[in-house]
Scaffold this active site. Structure first.
Site: not given
Length: 299
Positions: A99, A122, A124, A126, A139, A226, A228, A271
């Site tokens: 990412h 996402d 997360h 980030d 990332h 992303d 994830d 990712e």
């Protein structure tokens, strides 16, 4: 949506510490992304992959910024490529790769819009910097960098100005935020729809609110997805899986609603790690979601 798509792969694995995500672009191509988009009537140009340098070996990286110089070089190249895609009046579709490549995508896109919006799909945030990151992996920093926070090598790509404003960002699907990220979100009042909000409101309402919020204030919107963000059950091939994520069906609904909004002006899917995957399921999920984003319907 622009019928001319220029796709660029970024086989980057230097923004994190698990090998294999550099093969993500190949896995996505193998899953039939070009064929799927062409079947929807788009003209797709595959511009190939950005060349990635080796890990920082000769010049030591600054503290808590792993592979800063190689990551910077790749994102400089990507920003230039995305800018050139806009110059040719095409839609930039970026496939990764970790990412950290969002730094280059957003930098390249930001020069073409007065108020670029971002949907950050996402698990997360980030939003880390070298000062707040528990790992030093870049990332986990691309959204912070795009907002103008971080090492000058990264924040100065294309221009020294911040590429986006915090009020023009919506995070969807977050369920793992570090302490420094939570502090920034509270301070900036950035809209964040965690899994708590998704469960309580439903994905349809979350996306309705996100679209309504951005469409009146932004003249372009970048989607940074992303894999994830999805639950590991539906997307097992990611480097930082977090259980309790967005479902495959919820994600398709989100992409379908973005297609109906017709305001996405660039996107990246990142990712995908084939080494950690099961029979290329995660790349196939990415391609299926691209289909929905670009207007694929059952009837």
């Amino acid at each position: 949506m622009n019928q001319n798509i220029s796709m660029v792969g970024v086989p980057m694995d230097l923004g994190q510490n698990r090998r294999g995500v550099d093969m993500g672009p190949s896995a996505i191509r193998y899953a039939g992304v070009i064929e799927r988009l062409e079947a929807l009537g788009y003209r797709v140009e595959d511009k190939g992959d950005i060349a990635i340098e080796k890990k920082d070996a000769v010049k030591a990286s600054p503290k808590n910024l792993s592979n800063l110089y190689a990551v910077t070089k790749a994102n400089e190249k990507l920003a230039e490529t995305v800018a050139s895609i806009y110059e040719k009046n095409a839609f930039p579709l970026v496939i990764g790769g970790d990412h950290s490549i969002a730094i280059g995508t957003i930098a390249g896109a930001s020069g073409y819009f007065e108020n670029l919006g971002v949907i950050w799909y996402d698990a997360h945030g980030d939003l880390n910097t070298a000062q707040t990151s528990p790992s030093g992996n870049i990332h986990g920093m691309p959204l912070a960098v795009s907002l103008g926070m971080g090492h000058p090598s990264l924040t100065n790509i294309q221009t020294s100005k911040p590429k986006i404003k915090p009020e023009n960002v919506v995070i969807i699907g977050a369920r793992e935020l570090d302490a420094g990220e939570k502090d920034y979100i509270r301070q900036s009042k950035m809209p964040v729809y965690t899994m708590h909000e998704v469960d309580r409101l439903g994905m349809s309402e979350v996306m309705r609110r996100a679209i309504t919020y951005l469409e009146d204030k932004c003249d372009g919107v970048h989607l940074s997805l992303d894999l994830d963000g999805l639950d590991p059950h539906d997307a097992p091939g990611v480097g930082t899986p977090v259980i309790g994520g967005l479902s495959y069906r919820e994600s398709h609904l989100a992409m379908e609603m973005l297609a109906e909004s017709d305001f996405i002006t660039s996107c990246e899917f990142v990712e995908v790690n084939p080494i950690l995957d099961e029979k290329n399921r995660t790349a196939e999920a990415a391609v299926a979601l691209m289909g929905s984003l670009f207007g694929e319907k059952l009837k």
